[in-house]
Design an enzyme around this catalytic site. Structure first.
Site, PDB file in Angstrom:
ATOM      1  N   LYS B 108       0.742  -1.036  -0.057  1.00 49.40           N
ATOM      2  CA  LYS B 108      -0.016   0.091   0.027  1.00 49.40           C
ATOM      3  C   LYS B 108       0.802   1.155   0.117  1.00 49.40           C
ATOM      4  CE  LYS B 108      -1.639  -1.521   3.835  1.00 49.40           C
ATOM      5  NZ  LYS B 108      -2.062  -1.537   5.158  1.00 49.40           N
ATOM      6  N   GLY B 110      -0.676   4.450   0.214  1.00 48.43           N
ATOM      7  CA  GLY B 110      -1.448   5.794   0.521  1.00 48.43           C
ATOM      8  C   GLY B 110      -1.955   6.563  -0.970  1.00 48.43           C
ATOM      9  N   GLY B 113      -1.159   4.898  -4.446  1.00 48.15           N
ATOM     10  CA  GLY B 113      -1.976   3.899  -4.886  1.00 48.15           C
ATOM     11  C   GLY B 113      -1.435   2.333  -4.257  1.00 48.15           C
ATOM     12  N   ASP B 135      -9.981  12.453   6.425  1.00 47.81           N
ATOM     13  CA  ASP B 135      -9.369  11.599   7.146  1.00 47.81           C
ATOM     14  C   ASP B 135      -8.905  10.288   6.873  1.00 47.81           C
ATOM     15  OD1 ASP B 135      -8.356  10.261   9.610  1.00 47.81           O
ATOM     16  OD2 ASP B 135     -10.194  10.248  10.664  1.00 47.81           O
ATOM     17  N   THR B 137      -7.535   7.946   8.415  1.00 47.21           N
ATOM     18  CA  THR B 137      -7.662   6.794   9.489  1.00 47.21           C
ATOM     19  C   THR B 137      -8.675   5.540   9.247  1.00 47.21           C
ATOM     20  OG1 THR B 137      -7.449   8.544  11.278  1.00 47.21           O
ATOM     21  CG2 THR B 137      -8.193   6.126  11.901  1.00 47.21           C
ATOM     22  N   GLY B 140      -6.293   1.829   5.488  1.00 45.42           N
ATOM     23  CA  GLY B 140      -5.638   0.346   5.075  1.00 45.42           C
ATOM     24  C   GLY B 140      -6.516  -0.747   5.563  1.00 45.42           C
ATOM     25  N   ASP B 141      -7.234  -0.565   6.581  1.00 44.61           N
ATOM     26  CA  ASP B 141      -7.900  -1.801   7.055  1.00 44.61           C
ATOM     27  C   ASP B 141      -9.110  -1.886   6.054  1.00 44.61           C
ATOM     28  OD1 ASP B 141      -6.424  -2.504   9.510  1.00 44.61           O
ATOM     29  OD2 ASP B 141      -7.677  -1.125  10.629  1.00 44.61           O
ATOM     30  N   CYS B 176     -13.559   5.796   2.470  1.00 43.02           N
ATOM     31  CA  CYS B 176     -13.229   5.910   3.904  1.00 43.02           C
ATOM     32  C   CYS B 176     -12.610   7.055   4.084  1.00 43.02           C
ATOM     33  CB  CYS B 176     -12.004   4.760   4.362  1.00 43.02           C
ATOM     34  SG  CYS B 176     -11.334   4.835   5.769  1.00 43.02           S
TER      35      CYS B 176
END
Lengths: 206, 206
Positions: B108, B110, B113, B135, B137, B140-141, B176
């Site tokens: 990953k 960010g 890409g 945001d 946060t 990634g999940d 997200c």
């Protein structure tokens, strides 16, 4: 850390008469005042692309903004796009750059690829992941040169062809970083270029 | 700056019996010792994906490497890939990660890409350029969850389908970051998801 202009400090480009009717103009990264002097010598170009850098944003901002009104494509890197527009977000930065004049903005992101923005039409191309990066010097110039070379050869300034031009720019830039100076590029055959273009297809298709 | 484990500090996951035969296992980012305990409770999974982070590379490196031998897909970010392998170059880092066990490595990056590496088969997907990032946060999940959810729903672990899964992961991650917590994701309809998947197609095609 510092830009030494060297021979460019007193350079006043005179375009040979036979070149003045060229339809495709790439204004390489020099003082925007000189870029405009070059442009003044060209008769009705079909497409004008200008490259620039942080130095000119620092010391020639008004001239650079004046130049922007006269060009079709502006090429710069992500940090320069942020610096020129005061926008941290690249989408918003590109919007500001469009407002300065150029219908097409190309933002180079080095190892992270390139963005081609034509208003709301956005194309994002990752760089080719390479295991053997030798020297990035000249990659930006190579990118702009190959991109414009492809457009000039095809004569096609459509939005779809500009996408392909960005890929060819990235192909040649990927050869550039694999050697020192122009060594690796000079060794690349047309077949190598096509093979790498196809590699970009496989890299990005889903 | 600091990771507080909070409730995870003494967490010992017990998988309900009805879940133990699931063919698709996503080992979320917890202590690799616990990830292995979870895996011990699963009967012959078809595909196991593990997410990890810098903390475990720092304090649980041997356990993380042991885990790698038991998983099919490793997901981590670019800095973590470099940290775990001591390779600055991501192509070389991915090669080292493959050697640890996982046939598939997803890196990953960010806002830049994600890379999907399946041996010599490399897929690179840029992130969707967004003007309204609120945001990051949980991105990634969200990416890992959506990716695995798509694979589980389709039941297809082919290389081509893993590419599509990375796109769906990126689609959900893009929602997200446009809101706080799960607000924007919760508001997304299946039609929104499909529209954004198609946006990725337009973003990357040439």
């Amino acid at each position: 850390m510092r830009t030494d202009l060297n021979v460019f400090a007193d350079f006043r480009p005179k375009i040979p008469h036979t070149f003045r009717s060229t339809p495709f103009v790439l204004l390489g990264n020099i003082d925007p005042t000189l870029q405009m002097e070059v442009l003044d010598q060209i008769t009705r170009p079909k497409l004008v692309l200008a490259d620039t850098m942080n130095l000119w944003i620092d010391i020639r901002r008004p001239e650079l903004i004046e130049l922007c009104r006269r060009i079709d494509v502006l090429v710069l890197n992500d940090e320069e796009a942020r610096q020129l527009t005061d926008c941290k977000n690249l989408v918003l930065a590109a919007r500001e750059l469009h407002a300065l004049g150029p219908k097409t903005v190309i933002i180079k992101k080095g190892e992270h690829g390139a963005l081609l923005l034509q208003g709301n039409d956005v194309f994002s191309l990752p760089a080719l992941p390479l295991s053997d990066v030798v020297d990035p010097t000249g990659a930006g110039d190579t990118f702009a040169g190959a991109l414009m070379g492809f457009i000039a050869r095809s004569g096609d300034t459509s939005s779809a062809n500009l996408r392909r031009a960005v890929v060819y720019g990235s192909v040649l830039a990927s050869f550039c970083v694999q050697g020192v100076s122009t060594n690796r590029i000079a060794a690349a055959t047309p077949e190598d270029v096509l093979a790498r273009y196809n590699e970009f297809q496989r890299l990005t298709s889903f």
